[in-house]
Design a protein around this motif. Structure first.
Motif, PDB file in Angstrom:
ATOM      1  N   SER A  27     155.693 168.899  94.645  1.00 21.43           N
ATOM      2  CA  SER A  27     156.233 168.688  93.297  1.00 21.43           C
ATOM      3  C   SER A  27     156.120 167.225  92.869  1.00 21.43           C
ATOM      4  N   ALA A  28     156.174 166.304  93.827  1.00 24.02           N
ATOM      5  CA  ALA A  28     156.105 164.878  93.499  1.00 24.02           C
ATOM      6  C   ALA A  28     154.800 164.522  92.802  1.00 24.02           C
ATOM      7  N   VAL A  29     153.727 165.214  93.147  1.00 22.06           N
ATOM      8  CA  VAL A  29     152.437 164.947  92.509  1.00 22.06           C
ATOM      9  C   VAL A  29     152.534 165.198  91.008  1.00 22.06           C
ATOM     10  N   PHE A  30     153.335 166.176  90.608  1.00 17.22           N
ATOM     11  CA  PHE A  30     153.383 166.570  89.201  1.00 17.22           C
ATOM     12  C   PHE A  30     154.187 165.604  88.349  1.00 17.22           C
ATOM     13  N   ILE A  31     155.159 164.912  88.920  1.00 11.17           N
ATOM     14  CA  ILE A  31     155.830 163.890  88.114  1.00 11.17           C
ATOM     15  C   ILE A  31     154.870 162.726  87.862  1.00 11.17           C
ATOM     16  N   GLY A  32     154.020 162.421  88.840  1.00 14.09           N
ATOM     17  CA  GLY A  32     153.037 161.374  88.637  1.00 14.09           C
ATOM     18  C   GLY A  32     151.999 161.763  87.593  1.00 14.09           C
ATOM     19  N   LEU A  33     151.467 162.979  87.692  1.00 11.41           N
ATOM     20  CA  LEU A  33     150.480 163.447  86.723  1.00 11.41           C
ATOM     21  C   LEU A  33     151.064 163.498  85.320  1.00 11.41           C
ATOM     22  N   GLY A  34     152.282 164.046  85.206  1.00  7.88           N
ATOM     23  CA  GLY A  34     152.927 164.125  83.901  1.00  7.88           C
ATOM     24  C   GLY A  34     153.187 162.756  83.313  1.00  7.88           C
ATOM     25  N   SER A  35     153.613 161.819  84.148  1.00  7.66           N
ATOM     26  CA  SER A  35     153.947 160.485  83.663  1.00  7.66           C
ATOM     27  C   SER A  35     152.733 159.770  83.096  1.00  7.66           C
ATOM     28  N   ILE A  36     151.647 159.725  83.842  1.00 10.82           N
ATOM     29  CA  ILE A  36     150.466 158.991  83.383  1.00 10.82           C
ATOM     30  C   ILE A  36     149.822 159.694  82.196  1.00 10.82           C
ATOM     31  N   LEU A  37     149.831 161.031  82.189  1.00 11.54           N
ATOM     32  CA  LEU A  37     149.236 161.787  81.084  1.00 11.54           C
ATOM     33  C   LEU A  37     149.981 161.539  79.777  1.00 11.54           C
ATOM     34  N   PHE A  38     151.291 161.692  79.802  1.00  9.55           N
ATOM     35  CA  PHE A  38     152.047 161.598  78.554  1.00  9.55           C
ATOM     36  C   PHE A  38     152.281 160.147  78.129  1.00  9.55           C
ATOM     37  N   ALA A  39     152.230 159.216  79.066  1.00  8.58           N
ATOM     38  CA  ALA A  39     152.249 157.803  78.675  1.00  8.58           C
ATOM     39  C   ALA A  39     150.987 157.463  77.886  1.00  8.58           C
ATOM     40  N   THR A  40     149.849 157.978  78.347  1.00  5.82           N
ATOM     41  CA  THR A  40     148.588 157.748  77.640  1.00  5.82           C
ATOM     42  C   THR A  40     148.598 158.420  76.269  1.00  5.82           C
ATOM     43  N   ILE A  41     149.119 159.637  76.204  1.00  3.07           N
ATOM     44  CA  ILE A  41     149.235 160.339  74.921  1.00  3.07           C
ATOM     45  C   ILE A  41     150.105 159.542  73.951  1.00  3.07           C
ATOM     46  N   SER A  42     151.149 158.900  74.481  1.00  6.87           N
ATOM     47  CA  SER A  42     152.053 158.134  73.614  1.00  6.87           C
ATOM     48  C   SER A  42     151.371 156.915  72.992  1.00  6.87           C
ATOM     49  N   ASP A  43     150.285 156.456  73.600  1.00  2.00           N
ATOM     50  CA  ASP A  43     149.522 155.343  73.030  1.00  2.00           C
ATOM     51  C   ASP A  43     148.575 155.804  71.928  1.00  2.00           C
ATOM     52  N   ARG A  44     148.180 157.081  71.953  1.00  2.00           N
ATOM     53  CA  ARG A  44     147.076 157.512  71.100  1.00  2.00           C
ATOM     54  C   ARG A  44     147.465 158.532  70.030  1.00  2.00           C
ATOM     55  N   TRP A  45     148.343 159.451  70.382  1.00  2.00           N
ATOM     56  CA  TRP A  45     148.594 160.552  69.466  1.00  2.00           C
ATOM     57  C   TRP A  45     150.076 160.673  69.101  1.00  2.00           C
ATOM     58  N   LEU A  46     150.866 161.300  69.947  1.00  2.00           N
ATOM     59  CA  LEU A  46     152.284 161.492  69.640  1.00  2.00           C
ATOM     60  C   LEU A  46     153.080 160.237  69.978  1.00  2.00           C
ATOM     61  N   GLY A  47     154.138 159.975  69.210  1.00  2.00           N
ATOM     62  CA  GLY A  47     154.980 158.818  69.468  1.00  2.00           C
ATOM     63  C   GLY A  47     155.799 158.971  70.727  1.00  2.00           C
ATOM     64  N   ARG A  48     156.305 157.866  71.231  1.00  2.00           N
ATOM     65  CA  ARG A  48     157.049 157.892  72.496  1.00  2.00           C
ATOM     66  C   ARG A  48     158.357 158.671  72.363  1.00  2.00           C
ATOM     67  N   ARG A  49     159.097 158.437  71.282  1.00  3.51           N
ATOM     68  CA  ARG A  49     160.349 159.171  71.124  1.00  3.51           C
ATOM     69  C   ARG A  49     160.092 160.664  70.976  1.00  3.51           C
ATOM     70  N   THR A  50     159.034 161.036  70.282  1.00  7.09           N
ATOM     71  CA  THR A  50     158.692 162.454  70.108  1.00  7.09           C
ATOM     72  C   THR A  50     158.477 163.115  71.455  1.00  7.09           C
ATOM     73  N   LEU A  51     157.758 162.453  72.336  1.00  7.48           N
ATOM     74  CA  LEU A  51     157.495 163.021  73.657  1.00  7.48           C
ATOM     75  C   LEU A  51     158.772 163.114  74.493  1.00  7.48           C
TER      76      LEU A  51
END
Length: 449
Positions: A287-311
């Motif tokens: 399960s620890a792998v998935f917090i890492g994958l989710g974190s880097i994925l959605f941090a990158t999305i927050s730079d490009r598409w959806l806002g940080r608060r939205t996520l």
């Protein structure tokens, strides 16, 4: 109005190098923090509270686990006060030392059978020091990574320290797996101590890496213009009271889920589902792998598409909806489905946790950024993490069913969601001096620009 230029000063250290240094430090500190949670679930009850029943001993062990969360806000205040006055780098080195030494000493601590009541008392003191160190670590690491990052990649670079939970859990779980195969007598006598003792070697590596990075250009400019806050914590409460409160409660659901997975689940799986401690450690590591994958994925999305608060809002809603399915899967006792349940929870945390570092850095001004980010996160840990393992254990003990724990999770998610909706948006497109020039020098709750 504070005006601080930052990204416009030529940095002395690359953003990537700083991000990696922050990642290494948070990984090592969280490794130290998590091995305690694993040991509390597996061995601390009978070792330090032998006169209690098995259930009461586990509850007492989890109570000592919660002591660190009570200490984290104090650590955030102490380190934030100094970090906003004298700089980020020195305090990050100090936090690593405090955590590393206290963790090493836990590995040397005799049990109740050897020194009596002094054993649990010393254990609590060392756990308190762990909390002080970690309280100073997170705020400093994410602020340093954020202040070095260019605005259009701030979410990505600031998420490197957020990978600490994944690496910390994999390290702690992997080392515990090496000793978990020992006979119970040997594991209880000395096997559990190995992860604590070798942590001092990992801390030495972290200190070496952190010593080679420079102070952030943003804070250097604060020093050059003599614009440091005289008492950063006082200024924080004066200028950002609502933001601090809402951010603290808003992030608490992430701690609820994390410690359901990392602390409560190993004890629940072995005591109630009949799974071996090795099986539960494997499930947690997967399960620890998935917090890492989710974190880097959605941090990158927050730079490009959806806002940080939205996520953060979407992730919080997801975690609330997952509360009952989480235990439906876990209660099957099927190791694969248990791993799926834990992984779904960790991935949901990553949706919020990945963008959170940059988001918190953007809603607090430079003069109080270390104090604000660190204290908000530490208070969220108290609300969501300090009591979750013991509350979950007590709820299950009183009802005999996991639905009561699910209801607790739903309630925490609803409260967190309401607070996140009231927080201001981050300013992902602006340099920190521009953010502060447009209002981040005061409580921005209610602004929707």
């Amino acid at each position: 109005m504070e005006q601080v230029t930052g990204e416009r000063i030529a940095p002395q250290t690359s953003a990537r190098r700083v991000a990696l240094a922050c990642l290494m430090g948070t990984s090592l500190e969280l490794y130290d923090f998590y091995i305690y949670g694993t040991a509390a679930a597996l061995v601390f009850g009978p070792l330090f509270f032998p006169e209690f029943s098995p259930l009461a001993g586990t509850l007492a062990a989890f109570a000592t686990f919660g002591v660190a969360f009570i200490a984290r806000p104090l650590g955030a205040v102490i380190f934030g006060q100094l970090g906003d006055r004298i700089g980020r780098k020195a305090l990050l080195i100090l936090s690593l030392l405090v955590m590393g030494i206290s963790t090493f000493l836990v590995g040397l601590l005799p049990g109740y059978a050897v020194i009596g009541v002094a054993a649990p008392i010393i254990l609590v003191v060392l756990r308190f020091l762990q909390g002080i160190g970690l309280g100073g670590e997170w705020g400093g690491a994410v602020v340093m990574a954020s202040e070095y990052a260019p605005p259009n990649k701030r979410g990505f670079y600031a998420s490197f320290p957020q990978l600490g939970p994944m690496i910390g859990l994999l390290l702690s779980g992997g080392i515990f797996l090496l000793v978990a195969g020992l006979p119970d007598e040997q594991f209880n006598a000395w096997g559990w101590r190995v992860p604590f003792l070798i942590s001092i070697l990992l801390v030495a590596v972290g200190l070496f890496v952190r010593a080679k990075i420079a102070e952030t250009p943003v804070f250097q400019r604060v020093v050059e213009t003599h614009s440091e806050a005289r008492v950063p914590v006082v200024e924080l409460f004066r200028t950002y009271p609502k933001t601090l409160l809402l951010a603290s409660v808003g992030c608490s659901i992430q701690f609820v889920y994390f410690y359901l997975v990392a602390a409560f689940a190993p004890a629940y799986g072995t005591a109630q589902l009949g799974l071996s401690r090795t099986t539960m450690l494997y499930c947690v590591m997967v399960s620890a792998v998935f917090i890492g994958l989710g974190s880097i994925l959605f941090a990158t999305i927050s730079d490009r598409w959806l806002g940080r608060r939205t996520l953060v809002v979407l992730g919080t809603a997801y975690l609330g909806l997952l509360a009952f399915p989480f235990f439906w899967l876990t209660d099957t006792g099927n190791p694969v489905l248990v791993a799926v349940a834990l992984s779904l929870g960790m991935f949901g945390i990553g949706i919020c946790y990945g963008p959170l570092a940059a988001y918190f850095s953007e809603i607090f001004g430079t003069r109080v950024r270390y104090s604000g980010t660190g204290l908000a996160f530490a208070l969220g840990g108290v609300l969501g993490g300090a009591f979750t393992p013991i509350v979950a254990q007590a709820l299950f003990a009183s009802t005999g069913a996991s639905w009561s724990v699910s209801l607790y999770v739903v309630a925490m998610a609803i409260v967190s969601l309401a607070c996140n909706l009231l927080l201001p948006k981050g300013r992902r497109d602006l340099a920190f001096d521009e953010v502060e020039g447009r209002g981040a020098g005061r409580d921005a709750v209610g602004q929707r620009t």
